[in-house]
Design an enzyme around this catalytic site. Sequence first.
Site, PDB file in Angstrom:
ATOM      1  N   CYS A 235     -46.180  -8.878   8.195  1.00 49.76           N
ATOM      2  CA  CYS A 235     -44.764  -9.454   8.559  1.00 49.76           C
ATOM      3  C   CYS A 235     -44.890 -10.590   9.637  1.00 49.76           C
ATOM      4  O   CYS A 235     -45.525 -10.117  10.585  1.00 49.76           O
ATOM      5  CB  CYS A 235     -43.739  -8.476   8.846  1.00 49.76           C
ATOM      6  N   LEU A 236     -44.372 -11.643   9.461  1.00 59.63           N
ATOM      7  CA  LEU A 236     -44.646 -12.771  10.454  1.00 59.63           C
ATOM      8  C   LEU A 236     -43.747 -12.185  11.788  1.00 59.63           C
ATOM      9  O   LEU A 236     -43.817 -12.534  12.876  1.00 59.63           O
ATOM     10  CB  LEU A 236     -43.727 -13.906  10.017  1.00 59.63           C
TER      11      LEU A 236
ATOM     12  N   GLN B 126     -35.024 -13.452  10.212  1.00 66.33           N
ATOM     13  CA  GLN B 126     -36.240 -13.461  10.962  1.00 66.33           C
ATOM     14  C   GLN B 126     -36.170 -14.834  11.856  1.00 66.33           C
ATOM     15  O   GLN B 126     -36.970 -15.210  12.591  1.00 66.33           O
ATOM     16  CB  GLN B 126     -37.545 -13.570   9.906  1.00 66.33           C
TER      17      GLN B 126
ATOM     18  N   HIS C 147     -35.617  -7.104   4.232  1.00 63.48           N
ATOM     19  CA  HIS C 147     -35.156  -8.044   5.612  1.00 63.48           C
ATOM     20  C   HIS C 147     -33.534  -8.150   5.486  1.00 63.48           C
ATOM     21  O   HIS C 147     -33.127  -7.905   6.499  1.00 63.48           O
ATOM     22  CB  HIS C 147     -35.848  -9.142   5.599  1.00 63.48           C
TER      23      HIS C 147
ATOM     24  N   GLY D  17     -43.368 -15.308   3.014  1.00 60.71           N
ATOM     25  CA  GLY D  17     -42.229 -15.306   2.727  1.00 60.71           C
ATOM     26  C   GLY D  17     -41.249 -15.058   4.098  1.00 60.71           C
ATOM     27  O   GLY D  17     -42.080 -14.977   5.298  1.00 60.71           O
TER      28      GLY D  17
ATOM     29  N   HIS E  76     -40.142  -7.229  -0.270  1.00 60.00           N
ATOM     30  CA  HIS E  76     -40.211  -7.255   1.283  1.00 60.00           C
ATOM     31  C   HIS E  76     -39.193  -8.401   1.944  1.00 60.00           C
ATOM     32  O   HIS E  76     -38.562  -7.738   2.875  1.00 60.00           O
ATOM     33  CB  HIS E  76     -41.630  -7.952   1.510  1.00 60.00           C
ATOM     34  N   GLU E  77     -38.884  -9.436   1.219  1.00 60.08           N
ATOM     35  CA  GLU E  77     -37.806 -10.287   1.934  1.00 60.08           C
ATOM     36  C   GLU E  77     -36.451  -9.599   1.826  1.00 60.08           C
ATOM     37  O   GLU E  77     -35.495  -9.848   2.444  1.00 60.08           O
ATOM     38  CB  GLU E  77     -38.171 -11.679   1.294  1.00 60.08           C
TER      39      GLU E  77
HETATM   40 NI    NI Z   1     -41.485  -9.677   6.916  1.00 63.55          NI
END
Ligand code: NI
Length: 157
Positions: free
Chosen positions: A89-90, A51, A135, A46, A131-132
């Site tokens: 998380c990236l 991000q 963000h 995701g 989660h997204e």
């Molecule tokens: Ni994330």
Amino acid sequence: MAIRKIVKYPDPILKKKAKPVTKFHARLHKLLDDMAETMYDAPGVGLAAPQVGILKRVIVVDIGEGLIEIVNPEIIEKVGEQISPPEGCLSIPGLIGDVRRANLITVVGQDRHGNPLKIEAEGYLARALQHEVDHLNGILFIDIAERVYRPEEEERG
Ligand code: NI
């Protein structure tokens, strides 16, 4: 399409609230295409627009069941609870955490053309979507996790 640079914690942009999308034109389509390519390249399941440095309410998710794009996502229903699997998380490489999430959610939003969409998700997909969406509100998993740790700590027990 192009791979964009992923913003890493503690960049302050990750703590900001993203703004609604009002124009469903070429720039949005390019953003969505680039976000998907960036997510697959990472690889991750995701990605949210902040991000990649864009404060717009746009997310992409693919947990291995196909690409989901949602513009202006809003979770309108949450049912039940899940605590595993751990989340990563990236934007926060090297850390994972135990995060309590709803098990079943209903998300409404728009597709890339502005058409309304509605998705019901459960389990891992519901976790990824929550989660997204977090963000977009400046919330990171480390802000709400019950425990944050490095993956190797888990393996060692
Ligand atoms: Ni994330």
